[in-house]
Each structure stands twice: as C-alpha cells, then as structure tokens.
Design an enzyme around this catalytic site. Structure first.
Site, PDB file in Angstrom:
ATOM      1  N   ARG A 224     -12.547  -9.283  -0.967  1.00  0.00           N
ATOM      2  CA  ARG A 224     -12.048  -8.771   0.309  1.00  0.00           C
ATOM      3  C   ARG A 224     -11.631  -7.297   0.163  1.00  0.00           C
ATOM      4  NH1 ARG A 224      -6.845  -6.367   1.949  1.00  0.00           N
ATOM      5  NH2 ARG A 224      -6.492  -6.853   4.128  1.00  0.00           N
TER       6      ARG A 224
ATOM      7  N   ASP B 184      -8.307  -2.065   4.729  1.00  0.00           N
ATOM      8  CA  ASP B 184      -8.538  -0.783   5.410  1.00  0.00           C
ATOM      9  C   ASP B 184      -8.411   0.401   4.461  1.00  0.00           C
ATOM     10  OD1 ASP B 184      -5.791  -1.421   5.127  1.00  0.00           O
ATOM     11  OD2 ASP B 184      -5.265   0.064   6.650  1.00  0.00           O
TER      12      ASP B 184
ATOM     13  N   THR C  82      -0.613   1.776   6.338  1.00  0.00           N
ATOM     14  CA  THR C  82      -0.266   0.691   5.426  1.00  0.00           C
ATOM     15  C   THR C  82       0.022  -0.549   6.278  1.00  0.00           C
ATOM     16  OG1 THR C  82       2.093   1.244   5.456  1.00  0.00           O
ATOM     17  CG2 THR C  82       0.771   2.264   3.743  1.00  0.00           C
TER      18      THR C  82
ATOM     19  N   THR D 152       0.835  -1.210   0.000  1.00  0.00           N
ATOM     20  CA  THR D 152       0.000   0.000   0.000  1.00  0.00           C
ATOM     21  C   THR D 152       0.868   1.257   0.000  1.00  0.00           C
ATOM     22  OG1 THR D 152      -1.614  -1.162   1.362  1.00  0.00           O
ATOM     23  CG2 THR D 152      -1.889   1.214   1.208  1.00  0.00           C
TER      24      THR D 152
HETATM   25  N1  GLY Z   1      -3.413  -2.084   4.144  1.00  0.00           N
HETATM   26  C1  GLY Z   1      -3.738  -2.734   2.961  1.00  0.00           C
HETATM   27  C2  GLY Z   1      -4.635  -3.891   3.110  1.00  0.00           C
HETATM   28  O1  GLY Z   1      -4.614  -4.564   4.124  1.00  0.00           O
HETATM   29  O2  GLY Z   1      -5.370  -4.157   2.200  1.00  0.00           O
END
Ligand code: GLY
Length: 356
Positions: A236, A239, A259, A208
């Site tokens: 899925r 966050d 991230t 990320t």
């Molecule tokens: N922080 C990125 C994810 O878990 O999708």
C-alpha cells in the site's frame, strides 16, 4: 516586472510578493507538529547558505532516525506482515524537479533515496524492490527498521483481530484478549506501553512528517516522509510519495504538503489543489480550508464518517506567508514554524469542531 501569473494573485498577496521580490523574503521553515527539531535544523542550514532541499531533508532525517516517532522511518509501525515499508517524496523549487520512493524496506532515510532518484535519474518514482535495489546501488546501509516497541504493537494488533465467528489464530483459545487481559499475555511490558499498543492497534495511526522551506533568495523546497498507515496491506502506498497529494511545489507560487489519512488526500490531490488555490489568489489559510472542504464534500458532510479519520495540510507561499489546516479541532491541531529564532507550534485552522 509584473507577470501574467502575478496578476492571478490577490492585491494583498501581490503587494507582499512584490515587497519580498524587492528585498528578498525572510527565510522560513514550516512542518507538521512532530517537526520542531526538523525546522530548527533546516533553519540552521539555511542560515549557512545550504540548498533549501538539503536543509529540509537534514531536518526530517532527525525524525526518520528517531525510533520514538512511530509514524516515520526507523521505528515506524509495520504493515500487516510486520515489515516496515516507507514512502517519501521531495521537491526542489530552483530546478523544478521532484521525485519519490514508495514501499521502501530496510533503509532508514527514504527522503535521501528520493533525493538521489531526483538527482541521478530521469525517473520520478521508484517502488518496492526496485527502490531498494537502487538504494543499495547508491551505498545506503540496510537495517532492520522494526523496533521492539513497534513489534509489540503489531503483536497486540494481531491478537485484536477476529474472524466472522470471533476466532483469532494469533491467540490461544477461542477468543482474542481484551485490553485488560493484555497484561497477562505480555507480563514483561509496562502498563503505559501496553495501553499505547492497544490504542494504536485499534486506531491505526497515519503520522508522517512534511517540511517546507523558503530562503532569502526566494528559493523553496519540500519533503514528505512516512511509514504510512499502520497494519497496511503490503505494497500500500499512501499520499506521501504522490507528487500533487502528499507534496507539491511551484517555485512561482508556493508549496504544500499533508499528513494524516492519505487515501482522503489522494482523492482531492490536496497539495496540488492548495498550490493552485494560492496561484488563483487565496491566502494559505483559505487554500488549506478549501482543500478540507473538498474532503468534507466527498462524504456529503456526514460527520459520523468524517469522524473516522483526520488529516492535516500545510501551505507556504513564496512571500513567506504560511498556514496549517486540520479537519478536526483538538489538542493536536498545530504545526511547527521556524522563522529565524526558536521553533514554535502555531495553531491550525480547523474545518470541523468536535462535539462535546
Ligand atoms: N499520510 C500518510 C499515509 O497515509 O500514508
């Protein structure tokens, strides 16, 4: 004029904020450690007077379009079906607006699609097929986002899977290959690439990029964009597209992003928690540490469980003070900063020290 909200900041923060309000803050851009080029680009644009959100989106577009970053945009590691699904969110301080897309396929720059959702609709979040149809309608080009490198890693992951009796449908014979046997299975692939593919097959990354900006007028914006958890169940969402978790911004206080392991962040609404911590007087460093402590608390401090993942937070206060925080110390515990010169990495504050 000192408002009631200012009174919730600590005396030091209040003094800094008042100075910044009188003279205008020094522009600054921060991001996750993979965003050195993003910070440089965003700062270049801030210097020309560009909008703070346009600046950070142009910055992260560099990483979204880079096939070598396997955690963001084009070249991202796919879901368990071998399809790249992207998540992104944006927040614009001056208009106090935000938006997000999740599970978006075939579009290299989900951050731009999220910005379009923010500017062209009264919705906050579009997902999956609806997000793709929206992007198509707005002229975004559809492309295959799965690079050969990401496809190889996905195949290696498939071949590392076994059922309860040790059987794998994706490999010939009764046993999936060991790391050492991969070379005979993929003879055309060099050893460094195979070693990398084995590593990401066994430890699915959650990379990320988050990028936050402040201009000389005190305006702030932020963006978070990702291909999410490698080998995830299709659909899925992590966050990154969740406003309040992967990104949050209050123009009166500051901005935060994250991230790493998204599920752990969502459970504590990390970015919102950090901004509220700063509103109530914590420094950016204290605010990110508090968020990390909440994650530690969710596991009652059990180090063996906490060692199974890592997570980073980034905080930028409206006076220009900033911090990065990471659960575990180590060589990757840094974040990118540009305050007008060259972009550089600064150390994160870490909650836990690795043993040995
Ligand atoms: N922080 C990125 C994810 O878990 O999708």
């Amino acid at each position: 004029m000192i408002t009631r909200r200012d009174c919730l900041l600590s005396p030091a923060a209040l003094a800094a904020a008042s100075t910044a309000a009188a003279s205008g803050p020094a522009p600054v851009v921060i991001s996750s450690a993979n965003g050195l080029r993003a910070c440089t680009r965003a700062m270049e644009l801030l210097k020309t007077g560009a909008d703070t959100l346009d600046a950070v989106i142009a910055g992260v577009n560099i990483v979204e379009e880079d096939p070598e970053d396997v955690t963001v945009g084009y070249g991202g590691l796919p879901n368990e079906d071998g399809v790249v699904e992207l998540d992104a969110s944006v927040a614009h301080g001056p208009t106090r607006r935000c938006a997000a897309v999740a599970g978006l396929r075939n579009i290299k720059t989900p951050s731009k699609v999220a910005q379009r959702v923010m500017e062209q609709t009264d919705h906050i979040m579009l997902v999956g097929e609806g997000a793709l149809r929206f992007a198509r309608a707005h002229g975004f080009k559809e492309e295959n986002l799965l690079t050969e490198k990401a496809r190889l890693a996905w195949m290696v992951w498939k071949q590392s899977l076994r059922d309860a009796s040790g059987h794998n449908n994706w490999a010939p014979g009764l046993w999936a290959p060991s790391a050492a046997a991969l070379k005979s299975r993929f003879p055309q692939v060099d050893e460094a690439t195979l070693a990398w593919a084995w590593q990401v097959a066994v430890h699915p990354p959650t990379g990320t990029i988050n990028c936050l900006s402040l201009n000389a007028k005190g305006e702030m914006s932020g963006v978070t964009t990702t291909s999410g958890l490698a080998w995830k169940i299709p659909g899925r969402a992590g966050d990154s597209p969740i406003i309040g978790a992967g990104l949050y911004l209050d123009q009166d206080v500051g901005a935060a992003g994250s991230t790493g392991r998204g599920e752990e962040n969502i459970r504590i609404a990390g970015a919102h928690t950090i901004v509220e911590n700063m509103r109530h007087g914590m420094s950016p460093k204290e605010a990110v540490l508090d968020a990390l402590k909440r994650i530690e608390r969710n596991y009652n401090g059990n180090r063996d469980l906490l060692a199974k993942f890592d997570i980073n937070f980034y905080a930028l206060r409206r006076d220009g003070q900033h911090a990065g925080g990471r659960l575990w110390s180590g060589p990757h515990a840094s974040y990118a900063v540009n305050d007008g010169g060259a972009s550089r990495l600064e150390p994160c504050v870490c909650l836990l020290q690795k043993r040995g």
